[in-house]
Scaffold this active site. Sequence first.
Site, PDB file in Angstrom:
ATOM      1  N   SER A 149       0.865  -1.175   0.000  1.00 56.68           N
ATOM      2  CA  SER A 149       0.000   0.000   0.000  1.00 56.68           C
ATOM      3  C   SER A 149       0.899   1.220   0.000  1.00 56.68           C
ATOM      4  O   SER A 149       2.039   1.173   0.500  1.00 56.68           O
ATOM      5  CB  SER A 149      -0.889   0.025   1.249  1.00 56.68           C
ATOM      6  OG  SER A 149      -1.553   1.275   1.384  1.00 56.68           O
ATOM      7  N   TYR A 166      -1.394  -0.680  10.473  1.00 57.32           N
ATOM      8  CA  TYR A 166      -1.515  -0.942   9.038  1.00 57.32           C
ATOM      9  C   TYR A 166      -0.325  -0.382   8.277  1.00 57.32           C
ATOM     10  O   TYR A 166       0.288  -1.075   7.456  1.00 57.32           O
ATOM     11  CB  TYR A 166      -2.826  -0.340   8.518  1.00 57.32           C
ATOM     12  CG  TYR A 166      -3.065  -0.599   7.046  1.00 57.32           C
ATOM     13  CD1 TYR A 166      -3.511  -1.841   6.615  1.00 57.32           C
ATOM     14  CD2 TYR A 166      -2.859   0.397   6.095  1.00 57.32           C
ATOM     15  CE1 TYR A 166      -3.742  -2.092   5.269  1.00 57.32           C
ATOM     16  CE2 TYR A 166      -3.091   0.156   4.743  1.00 57.32           C
ATOM     17  CZ  TYR A 166      -3.528  -1.085   4.334  1.00 57.32           C
ATOM     18  OH  TYR A 166      -3.752  -1.330   3.001  1.00 57.32           O
TER      19      TYR A 166
END
Length: 261
Positions: A149, A166
Amino acid sequence: MSSIAKLFDLKGKTALVTGGSRGLGLQIAEALGEQGARLVLAARKRDELDAAVAHLRVRGIEADWIAADAAHDEDIARLADGALARLGHVDILVNNAGATWGAPAEDYPLQAWDKVMNLNVRGLFLLTQAIGKRSMIPRRCGRIVNVASIAGLAGNAPGTMETIAYNTSKGAVVNFTRTLAAEWGEHGITVNALAPGFFPSKMTQGSLDRIGVETMCARVPLRRLGDDDDLKGAALLLASGAGKHITGQILAVDGGASAVV
């Protein structure tokens, strides 16, 4: 010299896609399947997997599924066994399964940290290790595509998201990709990662609702979010013969968001 069509052809190839029942994983599965790959999809929910396989079969794509939670070691072992039993071997491994959790860093629950890390990093490592050792290294070929990501490339803008686990996990995926590419290159295995920006999905819906689609788009040079086709070409490049000399790379698919400060 191969034709362009041949370089991107996946007929006779097999692929295991985790988190493949919806969202980015299903988008990648569509791309690989449309080019001829036989698929096994993995995710936690049987009903979503059933729907995904039905969706693919309507498009003429051969697919099967295995329900497994990639945050648990025993499920990963069962997934590797099942995928190899059904496919014979795995040519392409797409590590897409992932989770997120939002909370301020100072109050971030340890349970949430462990949940994110166990799935996004530990599970990815264990499945890759199993498939690599049992299928790719013995055959001296393979394509591994990790879904990282742009959150793994930098922190979050103030006042937007509070996703320290995350971001940390996706940063780990970035360097896992580079390190494994260096180790397994001698076996003819390529290891690369896609780093998506914002795509509408079940995982990102909360952030999009809170921040607003218009605000998110305003921060992207192309002034748009990702759509249902935007990962397909990049994934196919990294999974096919067209990408045979690409390894250890992180390809951002984000409308240019990671190119600006």
